[in-house]
Design a protein around this motif. Sequence first.
Motif, PDB file in Angstrom:
ATOM      1  N   GLN A  80      16.946  24.711   8.061  1.00  7.93           N
ATOM      2  CA  GLN A  80      17.031  26.128   7.695  1.00  7.93           C
ATOM      3  C   GLN A  80      15.671  26.798   7.533  1.00  7.93           C
ATOM      4  N   SER A  81      14.602  26.005   7.449  1.00  6.99           N
ATOM      5  CA  SER A  81      13.260  26.585   7.363  1.00  6.99           C
ATOM      6  C   SER A  81      12.669  26.840   8.748  1.00  6.99           C
ATOM      7  N   ALA A  82      13.441  26.538   9.803  1.00  3.44           N
ATOM      8  CA  ALA A  82      13.033  26.689  11.208  1.00  3.44           C
ATOM      9  C   ALA A  82      12.014  25.638  11.638  1.00  3.44           C
ATOM     10  N   CYS A  83      11.885  24.571  10.854  1.00  4.47           N
ATOM     11  CA  CYS A  83      11.037  23.440  11.230  1.00  4.47           C
ATOM     12  C   CYS A  83      11.938  22.346  11.792  1.00  4.47           C
ATOM     13  N   GLU A  84      11.369  21.536  12.702  1.00  7.55           N
ATOM     14  CA  GLU A  84      12.163  20.426  13.210  1.00  7.55           C
ATOM     15  C   GLU A  84      12.595  19.546  12.052  1.00  7.55           C
ATOM     16  N   LYS A  85      13.829  19.131  12.102  1.00  9.53           N
ATOM     17  CA  LYS A  85      14.416  18.361  11.007  1.00  9.53           C
ATOM     18  C   LYS A  85      13.865  16.936  11.033  1.00  9.53           C
ATOM     19  N   GLU A  86      13.093  16.603  10.035  1.00 18.54           N
ATOM     20  CA  GLU A  86      12.425  15.303   9.964  1.00 18.54           C
ATOM     21  C   GLU A  86      13.422  14.153   9.948  1.00 18.54           C
ATOM     22  N   ALA A  87      14.518  14.309   9.247  1.00 15.55           N
ATOM     23  CA  ALA A  87      15.517  13.237   9.145  1.00 15.55           C
ATOM     24  C   ALA A  87      16.105  12.883  10.510  1.00 15.55           C
ATOM     25  N   ALA A  88      16.160  13.838  11.428  1.00 19.80           N
ATOM     26  CA  ALA A  88      16.735  13.585  12.749  1.00 19.80           C
ATOM     27  C   ALA A  88      15.887  12.608  13.557  1.00 19.80           C
ATOM     28  N   PHE A  89      14.606  12.473  13.236  1.00 20.18           N
ATOM     29  CA  PHE A  89      13.722  11.554  13.945  1.00 20.18           C
ATOM     30  C   PHE A  89      13.872  10.126  13.439  1.00 20.18           C
ATOM     31  N   ARG A  90      14.444   9.950  12.266  1.00 24.05           N
ATOM     32  CA  ARG A  90      14.543   8.626  11.651  1.00 24.05           C
ATOM     33  C   ARG A  90      15.541   7.721  12.330  1.00 24.05           C
ATOM     34  N   PHE A  91      16.478   8.305  13.014  1.00 26.93           N
ATOM     35  CA  PHE A  91      17.518   7.499  13.642  1.00 26.93           C
ATOM     36  C   PHE A  91      16.947   6.928  14.928  1.00 26.93           C
ATOM     37  N   GLY A  92      16.533   5.684  14.887  1.00 27.21           N
ATOM     38  CA  GLY A  92      15.788   5.092  15.986  1.00 27.21           C
ATOM     39  C   GLY A  92      16.597   4.477  17.091  1.00 27.21           C
ATOM     40  N   TYR A  93      17.904   4.496  17.014  1.00 32.35           N
ATOM     41  CA  TYR A  93      18.696   3.918  18.092  1.00 32.35           C
ATOM     42  C   TYR A  93      19.911   4.783  18.358  1.00 32.35           C
TER      43      TYR A  93
END
Length: 104
Positions: A80-93
Amino acid sequence: MLQKIPERFMRHMEGKTSGLVALFGPSGSAWSVELIEQNGGLFLHHGWPAFVRDHYVQCGDFLVFSYDADLCFTVLIFDQSACEKEAAFRFGYGQDSSNFEKCK
């Protein structure tokens, strides 16, 4: 849970209206999602809830889909802050990416 593909976007789909699509999330991993035609629209169906769950997508998040051809999409996820969602990068597979060789 279904996610509708906007009608104006459908013209880029090269006439493909059903089958398995590959969604590549921010981690670069792939998810297989069924594309179905229903009531004159195209929808992401089976596999879509897993993609949403695995990328921590919440109400108010903003997803940007890029169509890479051959039913392959790259998906960017913003919070919602218009930044890429950091948590979405954590899913490595994702799923077995050998099914998506056509996308590479």
